[in-house]
Scaffold this active site. Structure first.
Site, PDB file in Angstrom:
ATOM      1  N   HIS A 224     -11.881 -10.837 -10.745  1.00 10.52           N
ATOM      2  CA  HIS A 224     -12.876 -10.085  -9.976  1.00 10.52           C
ATOM      3  C   HIS A 224     -13.391 -10.911  -8.798  1.00 10.52           C
ATOM      4  CE1 HIS A 224     -17.166  -8.221  -9.759  1.00 10.52           C
ATOM      5  NE2 HIS A 224     -16.354  -7.660  -8.898  1.00 10.52           N
TER       6      HIS A 224
ATOM      7  N   ASP B 108       0.853  -1.183   0.000  1.00 12.35           N
ATOM      8  CA  ASP B 108       0.000   0.000   0.000  1.00 12.35           C
ATOM      9  C   ASP B 108       0.895   1.243   0.000  1.00 12.35           C
ATOM     10  OD1 ASP B 108      -2.262   1.821   0.333  1.00 12.35           O
ATOM     11  OD2 ASP B 108      -3.358   0.053   1.015  1.00 12.35           O
TER      12      ASP B 108
ATOM     13  N   GLU C 164     -11.042   2.310  -7.238  1.00 14.69           N
ATOM     14  CA  GLU C 164     -11.624   2.243  -8.586  1.00 14.69           C
ATOM     15  C   GLU C 164     -11.474   3.577  -9.326  1.00 14.69           C
ATOM     16  OE1 GLU C 164     -13.858  -0.614 -10.355  1.00 14.69           O
ATOM     17  OE2 GLU C 164     -11.946  -1.100  -9.462  1.00 14.69           O
TER      18      GLU C 164
END
Length: 739
Positions: A463, A356, A415
């Site tokens: 996904h 991250d 996203e």
């Protein structure tokens, strides 16, 4: 006599050790040949005076997965072929075939010699029914040992004595719970219920079983002895009067009458306990024959057993690509999804680099895994050493250089196309040329994201669904340039983490989200029409959906639905979203601040636990309410299923999904599409294309364009085709067979 699937060894005490070890299978299953050989062994043990008794165990890590379900499929195919010629003769043949296993186990039980089942691993279905027919049962004290009669989960029930022996060994309430849920039992639970006699150290399992025979185990089942009494008392007793009326009501509440096999279990137990044992077995056999003829059994066996196993074995994996043995996997983004993917990867024993923007965020992502595995330890489902091992496999980092050596990197960042572009470029800068990069996007087309990659052949979509640790389906999305190696690697990864892969071509919303959005949209439309919200939610459950569409919207977040709608309008124009539905969602989010479960208020109110959620009363004020008696409740159910099924048909027509197995299994695993139907396409096949088109046209006339029938279905109706004929998944002959 020599046997293919068994070995027979007789010790100095005259005790036969029957070891079941099928040479061509990873797991033992009951096939016609296995049953013929077991029948011969029962005769040998019974007829040889030198043999005092027999212990049956497995030569594999597991005991047995039960009956070979493809054998049942063969019975159904034969019945379907023959019933047109002579229904009575075909039904009798089905009845006789259904009784073969029952007869074999009863023969073993009444052979006059004691039999003990030594259960060393997973023991399911017909294999556990066989064990119940043995006079003694010993299970190894191991986490690997699980016993169950799970047939109800695939539309049938334990038809080889299971519905009769279980309620004669344990009380009726526990028996019904076990039989109607298909729950797994640990050795400790099975012993407390009276279903097994002893638990032994794995190394002493067979010796413990033999000791039961040496110590004088009677070769007679309890129910064959004079004076046998049912545990918990007879059906017609005070206890029975307290159990059966609520049991029937609970079954109705849980299944809405959609699962004939579950109802048949109650009938078998109730009626069987009123008569002698052999008569009870015949009652069970008759109900089993009846259930085998239902469309629910055929559809559920196909989708939830055969197709599911084939997909899990990599039915869609490209041939000729070497299998990937993962040494290290990278996850970009340690948020809820990324942290969940890291957890399931480490749980599979694969080292994970969790990256991250800073160490604090990466550590927080690892803490998510700590929380999940700690919960498992607390519940006794994992050991402290399992927790230590899992957490040692997750390396949190903020340095892309730590991704070096990864075979696969899964991008699960925010996203946003720009954020994803940056993550892709930084990851590829340190990855080896053969590594595959996958995006966990749920909304952005994979082909568009692949443009950020220097190697689009190795770029693919993977996904996951939320929560990752509980959702068993993964959509693998192919971009226009995705190569076979990337697809094979993605399937290998999904299989390694013990989830089910379906392969989908690139489109907005892929497959699952397109269907889910139709389900939600139809509910919004019903609200706008004035249908009371409780009727919408209850109709969905009565139709077989596990969660109502309004509750599902709350779970996924109403403000997310708003974002998707607004993005759809930006991309496709104002006509792409019904303005009345847009207004409803805007009112919920902008005027009332109702975002869903995440902020404690959506279509439902979420009070502090232990209080349960309840529909928000304010919904009644949005639109004039129809009187419940004026609403066609059956039509509500039909609308919710038909709108999803039509979208699944469109997805097949567009070539987004090409294999009906994936459409069916995907619809059940991802959002619980009425499992009794076998899935969205099997729902259409079960009704028949011609009749389904007629239903859809009637709904289109009343409710609008969302029920417009695609050309594919019109053509199928004209030709009398099913999806499994039109898109035959076995035409190429490259199927990975079920176990």
């Amino acid at each position: 006599m020599s046997y293919t699937n068994f070995t027979l060894d007789i010790d100095a005490d005259g005790i036969a050790l029957v070891t079941w070890n099928m040479p061509d299978r990873s797991m033992n299953v009951l096939t016609e040949k296995v049953m013929r050989e077991l029948n011969a062994i029962v005769d040998k043990v019974a007829g040889d005076a030198a043999i005092k008794g027999a212990v049956i165990t497995s030569g594999k890590d597991t005991f047995s997965g039960g009956a070979d379900i493809t054998m049942l499929q063969k019975m159904l195919t034969t019945f379907a072929t023959e019933k047109g010629k002579d229904l009575e003769k075909a039904t009798r043949a089905l009845f006789e075939n259904a009784g073969i296993m029952t007869g074999l186990f009863r023969k073993l039980e009444t052979s006059g010699k004691p039999w003990v089942s030594a259960i060393n691993g997973t023991c399911m279905g017909g294999a556990f029914e066989m064990s119940l027919a043995c006079h003694g049962r010993v299970a190894a004290d191991s986490d690997k040992v699980k016993m169950a009669l799970p047939e109800v989960k695939i539309g049938i029930f334990p038809g080889a004595g299971g519905t009769q022996r279980v309620p004669r060994l344990t009380d009726q309430q526990q028996a019904l719970q076990m039989l109607t849920s298909g729950q797994n039992l640990s050795p400790q639970k099975a012993k407390s219920m009276g279903l097994i006699h002893e638990i032994a150290e794995p190394a002493k399992l067979v010796e413990t079983a033999k000791a039961m025979i040496r110590n004088g185990l009677k070769p007679v089942a309890p129910w064959d002895e004079k004076g046998f009494k049912l545990p918990g008392g007879p059906v017609y007793s005070a206890a029975g009067a307290n159990l059966w009326p609520p049991a029937i009501a609970i079954l109705r509440r849980e299944t809405y009458g959609n699962y004939p096999a579950a109802a048949a279990i109650l009938k078998c137990v109730y009626e069987g306990l009123l008569v002698p044992f052999d008569t009870a077995l015949r009652i069970e056999q008759r109900y089993f024959t009846e259930i085998m003829q239902t469309k629910e059994a055929a559809a559920m066996i196909r989708s939830l057993f055969v197709s599911l196993q084939e997909l899990n074995k990599g039915a869609r994996r490209p041939a000729g690509v070497p299998e990937t043995r993962f040494k290290k996997i990278g996850i970009l983004g340690a948020g809820f999804m990324g942290a969940g993917i890291a957890y399931v990867t480490a749980k599979a024993g694969i080292p994970v680099v969790l990256l991250d923007r800073d160490m604090e965020s990466a550590e927080k992502g690892k803490a998510h895994s700590d929380g999940l595995i700690s919960d498992q330890v607390k519940k006794g489902r994992a050991k402290p050493e399992d927790k230590d091992r899992l957490l040692s496999l997750i390396t949190p980092t903020s340095d892309y250089a730590d991704l070096a050596g990864c075979d696969l990197v899964v991008e699960a960042v925010f996203e946003d196309s720009a954020v994803k572009k940056s993550a892709t470029e930084q990851a590829e800068a340190v990855l080896k040329s053969s590594a595959v990069l996958a995006s966990n996007t749920s909304t952005i087309p994979i082909t568009a994201l692949a443009k950020n990659s220097a190697r689009p052949k190795n770029f693919i979509g993977i996904h996951f669904f939320s929560p990752v640790d509980r959702m068993m389906l993964v959509e693998i999305i192919l971009g226009k340039k995705t190569g076979d190696k990337a697809l094979a690697t993605a399937i290998d990864f999904v299989r390694a983490i013990k989830k089910t892969p379906i392969v989908v071509n690139d489109t907005r919303g892929f497959y699952v989200n397109r269907c889910v959005l139709r389900y939600m949209s139809e509910a919004y439309k019903m609200l706008i029409e004035g249908v009371p919200a409780p009727m919408i939610e209850n109709a969905a459950k009565a139709a077989g959906m596990p969660v109502g569409p309004l509750a599902l919207t709350d779970e996924t977040a109403i403000d997310l639905a708003q974002k998707i709608m607004k993005q759809t309008i930006r991309d496709l124009g104002d006509k792409a979203v019904d303005p009345k539905q847009m207004a409803l969602i805007n009112t919920m989010v902008d005027d009332h601040g109702r975002f869903g479960r995440k902020n404690g208020k959506g279509f439902y109110d979420y009070p502090a636990k232990p209080a349960k959620k309840k529909l928000w009363p304010g919904l009644r004020e949005f639109y004039p309410q129809l009187k419940p008696e004026k609403v066609d409740y059956a039509e509500l159910q039909q609308r919710l299923l038909v709108t999803i099924a039509l979208e699944a048909a469109r997805v097949m027509e567009e070539g987004i999904v090409t294999d009906p197995r994936e459409a069916d299994v995907g619809s059940i695993l991802a959002f619980g599409f009425a499992p009794y139907t076998g899935g969205a396409l099997s729902y259409i096949d079960g009704i028949g294309a011609g009749q389904f088109v007629k239903i859809a046209k009637g709904l289109q006339k009343k409710y609008g364009a969302e029920f417009k029938v695609p050309r594919l279905l019109l053509d199928m109706a004209e030709k009398g085709e099913t999806f499994y004929q039109r898109f035959d998944p076995y035409a190429k002959g490259d199927v990975k067979q079920a176990a």
